[in-house]
Design a protein around this motif. Structure first.
Motif, PDB file in Angstrom:
ATOM      1  N   ARG A 101      56.846   1.434  32.883  1.00  0.00           N
ATOM      2  CA  ARG A 101      55.596   2.187  32.778  1.00  0.00           C
ATOM      3  C   ARG A 101      54.684   1.799  33.918  1.00  0.00           C
ATOM      4  N   THR A 150      51.144   2.047  36.161  1.00  0.00           N
ATOM      5  CA  THR A 150      49.737   1.990  35.748  1.00  0.00           C
ATOM      6  C   THR A 150      49.257   3.365  35.312  1.00  0.00           C
ATOM      7  N   SER A 151      49.695   4.418  35.984  1.00  0.00           N
ATOM      8  CA  SER A 151      49.296   5.775  35.654  1.00  0.00           C
ATOM      9  C   SER A 151      49.764   6.164  34.258  1.00  0.00           C
ATOM     10  N   MET A 152      51.006   5.814  33.894  1.00  0.00           N
ATOM     11  CA  MET A 152      51.532   6.128  32.565  1.00  0.00           C
ATOM     12  C   MET A 152      50.779   5.375  31.482  1.00  0.00           C
ATOM     13  N   ASP A 196      47.657   4.450  31.590  1.00  0.00           N
ATOM     14  CA  ASP A 196      46.350   5.094  31.444  1.00  0.00           C
ATOM     15  C   ASP A 196      46.454   6.348  30.589  1.00  0.00           C
ATOM     16  N   ARG A 197      47.506   7.133  30.851  1.00  0.00           N
ATOM     17  CA  ARG A 197      47.694   8.360  30.054  1.00  0.00           C
ATOM     18  C   ARG A 197      47.898   8.026  28.580  1.00  0.00           C
ATOM     19  N   SER A 198      48.723   7.020  28.322  1.00  0.00           N
ATOM     20  CA  SER A 198      48.972   6.611  26.943  1.00  0.00           C
ATOM     21  C   SER A 198      47.692   6.164  26.253  1.00  0.00           C
ATOM     22  N   SER A 199      46.867   5.428  26.985  1.00  0.00           N
ATOM     23  CA  SER A 199      45.602   4.949  26.423  1.00  0.00           C
ATOM     24  C   SER A 199      44.674   6.104  26.098  1.00  0.00           C
ATOM     25  N   ARG A 200      44.610   7.090  26.996  1.00  0.00           N
ATOM     26  CA  ARG A 200      43.755   8.262  26.747  1.00  0.00           C
ATOM     27  C   ARG A 200      44.241   9.052  25.549  1.00  0.00           C
ATOM     28  N   LEU A 201      45.563   9.219  25.437  1.00  0.00           N
ATOM     29  CA  LEU A 201      46.119   9.961  24.299  1.00  0.00           C
ATOM     30  C   LEU A 201      45.832   9.241  22.984  1.00  0.00           C
ATOM     31  N   GLU A 222      43.342   7.223  22.385  1.00  0.00           N
ATOM     32  CA  GLU A 222      41.911   7.368  22.123  1.00  0.00           C
ATOM     33  C   GLU A 222      41.597   8.734  21.523  1.00  0.00           C
ATOM     34  N   ASN A 223      42.244   9.785  22.044  1.00  0.00           N
ATOM     35  CA  ASN A 223      42.049  11.129  21.502  1.00  0.00           C
ATOM     36  C   ASN A 223      42.507  11.214  20.049  1.00  0.00           C
TER      37      ASN A 223
END
Length: 223
Positions: free
Chosen positions: A33, A35-37, A39-44, A46-47
């Motif tokens: 994973r 760093t970009s992946m 971040d995406r996982s963290s945003r998802l 949080e949503n």
């Protein structure tokens, strides 16, 4: 020349393999994973957390609407069966009953249902608790006072407040096995039944007082 090309290819493969290795010698394969992946996982995540809050608020609002419907139906029923309705003219009573029935019908057109997720044990506990309440309700007309005492003992088993009377320990153990939402609904049902009993007792007391007044009036006239 051919040997030189083979050596070059081997060197490129070795270099590529070395680049794919992480510190400690572990390969950076397809499951690495970046760093970009992350971040995406963290945003998802949080949503989804925010949506969970909205879902719970939505269920709470629907439950509140369920309760409001029950309260409205109870209030309309109480008006229709109140003593005041018995002491007005027949024409006025008929007109008021028509209005009450119209309001009752409009209230019943609203369908609100919040399903409770239960396991097998919680389902069994709910059925047992419902059966215990129904058994008392079915005998209300046989002995009103005894039914009230038994319902109060059931209600005492559902509240955290200090009960005014004895607690039905068996019912309490059954209710504890129910889902939290079902526990709240059981408590509300008992509260409604006790309110209706209290209103019935007031009606009976008022009726007996009126009969006594009529008898005294008749006796006075005879004297």
């Amino acid at each position: 020349m051919a040997q030189a090309k083979i050596s070059a290819k081997a060197s490129e493969a070795a270099a590529a393999a070395q680049q794919q290795q992480q510190p400690g010698g572990q390969l950076r394969g397809r499951f690495y994973r970046s760093t970009s992946m992350a971040d995406r996982s963290s945003r998802l995540l949080e949503n989804l957390d925010q949506l969970e809050l909205r879902v719970e608020a939505f269920r709470d609002a629907a439950s509140a609407m369920e309760q409001e419907k029950e309260i409205l139906l109870e209030m309309i029923h109480n008006i229709q069966n109140s003593q005041d309705m018995r002491h007005i003219s027949e024409g006025e009573r008929e007109e008021l009953n028509l209005t009450a029935n119209r309001l009752m019908g409009r209230t019943l057109t609203v369908e609100v249902s919040v399903e409770t997720i239960r396991n097998a044990q919680q389902q069994e506990s709910l059925q047992h608790a419902t059966k215990m309440i129904d058994e008392i309700v079915n005998k209300l007309l046989d002995d009103l006072e005894d039914a009230k005492i038994r319902l109060m003992s059931l209600y005492g088993a559902c509240t955290s407040d200090v009960p005014a009377g004895p607690i039905d320990q068996k019912f309490q153990s059954v209710v504890i096995g129910c889902a939290i939402e079902d526990q709240k609904k059981i408590k509300r049902r008992l509260e409604t039944l006790l309110r209706n009993l209290e209103n019935s007792e007031k009606s009976i007391t008022l009726l007996e007082h009126q009969k006594s007044s009529v008898r005294q009036s008749c006796n006075s006239k005879q004297d």
